[in-house]
Design a protein around this motif. Sequence first.
Motif, mmCIF file in Angstrom:
data_model
loop_
_atom_site.group_PDB
_atom_site.id
_atom_site.type_symbol
_atom_site.label_atom_id
_atom_site.label_comp_id
_atom_site.label_asym_id
_atom_site.label_seq_id
_atom_site.Cartn_x
_atom_site.Cartn_y
_atom_site.Cartn_z
ATOM 1 N N PRO A 176 0.798 -1.226 0.000
ATOM 2 C CA PRO A 176 0.000 0.000 0.000
ATOM 3 C C PRO A 176 0.838 1.287 0.000
ATOM 4 O O PRO A 176 0.472 2.257 -0.659
ATOM 5 N N PHE A 177 1.979 1.299 0.698
ATOM 6 C CA PHE A 177 2.783 2.536 0.726
ATOM 7 C C PHE A 177 3.263 2.897 -0.678
ATOM 8 O O PHE A 177 3.380 4.080 -1.021
ATOM 9 N N ILE A 180 0.141 4.185 -2.713
ATOM 10 C CA ILE A 180 -0.225 5.551 -2.311
ATOM 11 C C ILE A 180 0.795 6.562 -2.844
ATOM 12 O O ILE A 180 0.430 7.647 -3.313
ATOM 13 N N LYS A 184 -0.311 9.629 -5.364
ATOM 14 C CA LYS A 184 -0.019 11.035 -5.036
ATOM 15 C C LYS A 184 0.862 11.685 -6.098
ATOM 16 O O LYS A 184 0.879 12.907 -6.235
ATOM 17 N N ASP A 201 -3.788 1.510 3.868
ATOM 18 C CA ASP A 201 -3.725 2.662 4.778
ATOM 19 C C ASP A 201 -4.893 3.617 4.547
ATOM 20 O O ASP A 201 -5.136 4.040 3.408
ATOM 21 N N PRO A 202 -5.589 3.997 5.610
ATOM 22 C CA PRO A 202 -6.781 4.857 5.491
ATOM 23 C C PRO A 202 -6.409 6.328 5.338
ATOM 24 O O PRO A 202 -6.678 7.137 6.209
ATOM 25 N N TRP A 203 -5.819 6.652 4.185
ATOM 26 C CA TRP A 203 -5.358 8.024 3.945
ATOM 27 C C TRP A 203 -6.332 8.792 3.041
ATOM 28 O O TRP A 203 -6.001 9.882 2.558
ATOM 29 N N TYR B 45 3.792 6.548 9.356
ATOM 30 C CA TYR B 45 3.046 7.533 8.560
ATOM 31 C C TYR B 45 3.771 8.873 8.529
ATOM 32 O O TYR B 45 3.761 9.562 7.508
ATOM 33 N N ARG B 48 6.708 8.480 6.114
ATOM 34 C CA ARG B 48 6.246 8.447 4.716
ATOM 35 C C ARG B 48 5.708 9.801 4.275
ATOM 36 O O ARG B 48 5.964 10.246 3.150
ATOM 37 N N ASN B 64 -5.054 8.454 11.616
ATOM 38 C CA ASN B 64 -4.976 7.455 10.531
ATOM 39 C C ASN B 64 -4.388 6.142 11.049
ATOM 40 O O ASN B 64 -4.834 5.055 10.655
#
Lengths: 236, 236
Positions: A176-177, A180, A184, A201-203, B45, B48, B64
């Motif tokens: 996921p990182f 994301i 972005k 991740d809930p971003w 987080y 990142r 988050n």
Amino acid sequence: MITTIAFDIYGTLIDPNEVNTSIEKFTGLKAGDFMEVWRNKQLEYSFRRGLMKDYVPFPVCTLNALEFADTYFETQLTDADKKELMEVWKKLPAYNDVKSGLKALKNGGVNIYAFSNGRKEDIKHLLEKADILDLFDGTVSVETVRSFKPDPAVYEFLAGESGSGKSHTWLVSSNPFDVIGAIKSGLKTAWLKRNPSQVFDPWGVSPDVVTDNILGLQKLIAGKTNSGVSPDNAAL
Amino acid sequence: MITTIAFDIYGTLIDPNEVNTSIEKFTGLKAGDFMEVWRNKQLEYSFRRGLMKDYVPFPVCTLNALEFADTYFETQLTDADKKELMEVWKKLPAYNDVKSGLKALKNGGVNIYAFSNGRKEDIKHLLEKADILDLFDGTVSVETVRSFKPDPAVYEFLAGESGSGKSHTWLVSSNPFDVIGAIKSGLKTAWLKRNPSQVFDPWGVSPDVVTDNILGLQKLIAGKTNSGVSPDNAAL
């Protein structure tokens, strides 16, 4: 414009479970916990090195993380043990769906890239051992940028190298990182959810596509892309 | 030149164990594991976000990370539960050695700063609740730089704000990633090893000082500093 699909390597194309098996020899029942700490620290070290602008080749992150895990679990690995464990990362197998999945995508008329935190030579060596190197149109390593995922600079570099521009460059990753970071940076993304219990991740952002294997990827991507992927041409 | 000693907050001055206690109400026996995932994700987080140049206020990272832990452990926290857990971070106590340790340092003639990933207003509020705010000469938050530790920019900013220059600015933290960030940026460092089993990342660098409480800090720092700290003046 032809579409490029860039694949992350470890956990996405290449199955790291064999590392786990090798760890058992040294740690016994703690192998799963040891592997989790080793992998988490490996990634944390890459994030911190990137943020600190203190680049080192990725295997240094891997070795430092192994040394951390060794101290944390009091496993007292010798230098020879560590060397043996580091070697395992170089000759891991691809997941079962990878070879046929990549072939189908290639037949569909897209460029296929490998895109990794690893060194270019190491990536090529690993993909060759896994017998899938000839399916790739190119390999892109962060070592040229001297940073790590998810630094926007590495996704910009990928889009530049691919020749497909951001809107026609897909990042496919089980991490996921990584997904994301690509979102972005304006790339298209597919999250390969190989582990059903993994949490995204809930971003407040979502990948364009979510799937659990590469075989279904072509149709999913074709549905989200205006040109460059033709599912009808594919050997699916 | 007068020496500045900048303290990290959570885990260094302020004891986060009460967060753990509050989690028990929602998760029962899994509280320790839940807290570990929450804290690790909170920091991941921030690393990142810093690397991605996608700054958000630190409480967003914390929330988050809580949402990640909630999904991961399937604890099905309500919005009210999450709000309650987030509030706990705002009113935690200082460790036992902190008040007298800071007073001794202050009597020794150094500047004392708070230096945190948190927002300036939140830091002040927290230190006031813990009854130690008046011992600080200043608070420095990363929010001005819009990045997170260990970005070199935040340590440069601290050294600039302190007025002591890099060679007379100390960073005291229980977090190895913070200490290593400060070392790489040219600051003096003390690792406050509050947890005897904690592992310092094996990156080939070491803090100037290692100690397990603030009371002994003054003499240790005086031994490594040419001026600005006089242990004989202190009420130790």
